[in-house]
Design an enzyme around this catalytic site. Structure first.
Site, PDB file in Angstrom:
ATOM      1  N   GLY A  92      52.996   5.488  67.511  1.00  0.00           N
ATOM      2  CA  GLY A  92      54.101   4.933  66.732  1.00  0.00           C
ATOM      3  C   GLY A  92      54.296   5.692  65.436  1.00  0.00           C
ATOM      4  CE1 TYR A 155      55.928   1.039  62.840  1.00  0.00           C
ATOM      5  CE2 TYR A 155      55.896  -1.217  62.049  1.00  0.00           C
ATOM      6  CZ  TYR A 155      55.232  -0.126  62.567  1.00  0.00           C
ATOM      7  OH  TYR A 155      53.883  -0.194  62.810  1.00  0.00           O
TER       8      TYR A 155
HETATM    9  N1  CAA Z   1      60.737  -6.413  48.600  1.00  0.00           N
HETATM   10  C1  CAA Z   1      61.847  -6.406  47.817  1.00  0.00           C
HETATM   11  N2  CAA Z   1      62.302  -5.309  47.220  1.00  0.00           N
HETATM   12  C2  CAA Z   1      61.606  -4.180  47.397  1.00  0.00           C
HETATM   13  C3  CAA Z   1      60.475  -4.112  48.204  1.00  0.00           C
HETATM   14  C4  CAA Z   1      60.048  -5.312  48.794  1.00  0.00           C
HETATM   15  N3  CAA Z   1      58.937  -5.346  49.558  1.00  0.00           N
HETATM   16  N4  CAA Z   1      60.020  -2.868  48.209  1.00  0.00           N
HETATM   17  C5  CAA Z   1      60.866  -2.149  47.435  1.00  0.00           C
HETATM   18  N5  CAA Z   1      61.807  -2.950  46.930  1.00  0.00           N
HETATM   19  C6  CAA Z   1      62.890  -2.596  46.047  1.00  0.00           C
HETATM   20  C7  CAA Z   1      62.419  -1.934  44.782  1.00  0.00           C
HETATM   21  O1  CAA Z   1      62.033  -2.896  43.831  1.00  0.00           O
HETATM   22  C8  CAA Z   1      63.692  -1.184  44.346  1.00  0.00           C
HETATM   23  O2  CAA Z   1      64.599  -2.128  43.834  1.00  0.00           O
HETATM   24  P1  CAA Z   1      65.533  -1.764  42.587  1.00  0.00           P
HETATM   25  O3  CAA Z   1      66.410  -0.630  43.039  1.00  0.00           O
HETATM   26  O4  CAA Z   1      66.290  -3.032  42.356  1.00  0.00           O
HETATM   27  O5  CAA Z   1      64.588  -1.388  41.505  1.00  0.00           O
HETATM   28  C9  CAA Z   1      64.226  -0.724  45.684  1.00  0.00           C
HETATM   29  O6  CAA Z   1      63.656  -1.573  46.679  1.00  0.00           O
HETATM   30  C10 CAA Z   1      63.735   0.671  46.024  1.00  0.00           C
HETATM   31  O7  CAA Z   1      64.851   1.416  46.172  1.00  0.00           O
HETATM   32  P2  CAA Z   1      64.770   2.835  46.860  1.00  0.00           P
HETATM   33  O8  CAA Z   1      66.097   3.472  46.778  1.00  0.00           O
HETATM   34  O9  CAA Z   1      63.568   3.589  46.375  1.00  0.00           O
HETATM   35  O10 CAA Z   1      64.531   2.355  48.339  1.00  0.00           O
HETATM   36  P3  CAA Z   1      64.343   3.167  49.650  1.00  0.00           P
HETATM   37  O11 CAA Z   1      65.519   2.980  50.510  1.00  0.00           O
HETATM   38  O12 CAA Z   1      63.867   4.551  49.411  1.00  0.00           O
HETATM   39  O13 CAA Z   1      63.164   2.356  50.275  1.00  0.00           O
HETATM   40  C11 CAA Z   1      60.864   1.911  50.649  1.00  0.00           C
HETATM   41  C12 CAA Z   1      61.935   2.189  49.620  1.00  0.00           C
HETATM   42  C13 CAA Z   1      60.654   3.149  51.524  1.00  0.00           C
HETATM   43  C14 CAA Z   1      61.267   0.762  51.568  1.00  0.00           C
HETATM   44  C15 CAA Z   1      59.617   1.582  49.892  1.00  0.00           C
HETATM   45  O14 CAA Z   1      59.866   0.427  49.131  1.00  0.00           O
HETATM   46  C16 CAA Z   1      58.441   1.320  50.799  1.00  0.00           C
HETATM   47  O15 CAA Z   1      57.802   2.238  51.281  1.00  0.00           O
HETATM   48  N6  CAA Z   1      58.117   0.047  51.047  1.00  0.00           N
HETATM   49  C17 CAA Z   1      57.041  -0.337  51.909  1.00  0.00           C
HETATM   50  C18 CAA Z   1      57.558  -0.505  53.320  1.00  0.00           C
HETATM   51  C19 CAA Z   1      56.404  -0.907  54.212  1.00  0.00           C
HETATM   52  O16 CAA Z   1      55.739  -1.896  53.983  1.00  0.00           O
HETATM   53  N7  CAA Z   1      56.181  -0.147  55.271  1.00  0.00           N
HETATM   54  C20 CAA Z   1      55.090  -0.401  56.129  1.00  0.00           C
HETATM   55  C21 CAA Z   1      54.567   0.903  56.633  1.00  0.00           C
HETATM   56  S1  CAA Z   1      53.042   0.702  57.486  1.00  0.00           S
HETATM   57  C22 CAA Z   1      53.446  -0.077  58.880  1.00  0.00           C
HETATM   58  O17 CAA Z   1      54.572  -0.307  59.189  1.00  0.00           O
HETATM   59  C23 CAA Z   1      52.299  -0.451  59.755  1.00  0.00           C
HETATM   60  C24 CAA Z   1      52.405  -1.853  60.163  1.00  0.00           C
HETATM   61  O18 CAA Z   1      52.711  -2.106  61.305  1.00  0.00           O
HETATM   62  C25 CAA Z   1      52.105  -2.926  59.198  1.00  0.00           C
END
Ligand code: CAA
Length: 249
Positions: A92, A155
């Site tokens: 994945g 995802y």
């Molecule tokens: N909840 C609410 N808001 C969130 C957030 C959340 N969990 N995470 C980020 N944000 C918000 C930030 O606060 C920011 O808000 P503002 O603009 O108001 O300040 C905004 O999102 C970020 O904007 P970006 O333009 O940077 O967003 P982006 O489109 O680039 O996305 C992201 C950012 C990639 C989603 C990043 O936040 C991230 O990596 N988040 C984690 C995602 C995650 O948990 N992935 C899991 C990967 S591992 C996996 O999937 C394995 C499994 O099975 C568990």
């Protein structure tokens, strides 16, 4: 060890964090483990690392998102190693980002790798398992399929699809000695989770996990081992959560 009469287990995406732990564990359990990989350079390093641990795996390259490539790989495995008794659909990827900015390509790649892959492997294997009257299929989904996750529309959609698939295939092969189950890991310490920006990982995600830590890969492998055993024959169509209490339903 003579591997001739051991049950054969195919693990897709074997060179990743979860895949590695699953291969190790199934080998310790006495299976002949076949490791699928996509990237030859990563696979060469992985082989060396496993050999250093005293473990040797039959390794087969194949892009699980490609139906024809999977068919060719399966045919080769069956000819060289033997029929596959246990399939762990573990491969994945993530390509995270907010949906309003998500390109078609990032949607497509994730759906193909995380969902089409499950069709591709199972479709090539299931009739052989039916003929032999035995099989264990274990599909790796995610907590984020169940609860949704900011930035993971692609995802979460793919991983939610995996469990719908599991339940349907489980029904269709229930009388044939084949079980099909899903495991939904939470946040496990792998490169995939370490790739999440540290601030988000530590300040947003960790506080959501009641046990107060990320999971270990061997904790997922332990459940794979159980579901892969002959004794688990009455468990099918189930989804097992391993997420430290992050999501319960
Ligand atoms: N909840 C609410 N808001 C969130 C957030 C959340 N969990 N995470 C980020 N944000 C918000 C930030 O606060 C920011 O808000 P503002 O603009 O108001 O300040 C905004 O999102 C970020 O904007 P970006 O333009 O940077 O967003 P982006 O489109 O680039 O996305 C992201 C950012 C990639 C989603 C990043 O936040 C991230 O990596 N988040 C984690 C995602 C995650 O948990 N992935 C899991 C990967 S591992 C996996 O999937 C394995 C499994 O099975 C568990």
């Amino acid at each position: 060890m003579d591997q001739q009469n051991l049950p054969v287990a195919l693990v897709t995406g074997a060179t990743g964090g979860l895949g590695t732990a699953i291969c190790r564990r199934l080998a310790q359990d006495g299976h002949h483990v076949v490791a699928n990989y996509r990237n030859p350079e990563k696979a060469a390093q992985w082989r060396a690392q496993m050999q250093a641990e005293g473990l040797q795996f039959a390794m087969y390259q194949g892009d699980v998102s490609d139906f024809e490539a999977v068919g060719q790989m399966m045919a080769l495995i069956e000819a060289e190693v033997g029929p596959i008794d246990i399939l762990v659909n573990n491969a994945g990827i993530t390509l995270d980002g907010q949906f309003r900015k998500m390109t078609y390509d990032r949607w497509d790649q994730v759906i193909r790798t995380n969902l089409y892959s499950v069709f591709n492997t199972c479709r090539h294997l299931v009739n052989g398992m039916i003929e032999r009257g035995y099989g264990r299929i274990i599909n790796i989904s995610s907590v984020n399929a169940q609860k949704g996750q900011f930035g993971e529309a692609n995802y979460a959609a793919a991983k939610a699809g995996v469990h719908g698939f599991t339940k349907t295939l489980a029904l269709e092969v229930a009388k044939k000695g084949i079980t099909v189950n899903t495991i939904s890991p939470g946040y496990i310490l792998t490169d995939m989770v370490l790739a999440i920006p540290e601030d988000i990982r530590v300040n947003r995600i960790l506080p959501e996990i009641p046990v107060g830590r990320f999971g270990g890969t061997e904790e997922i492998a332990h459940l794979v081992s159980f579901l892969a055993s002959r004794q688990a024959s009455f468990i099918t169509g189930a989804n097992y959560d391993i997420n430290g209490g992050q999501h319960m339903y």
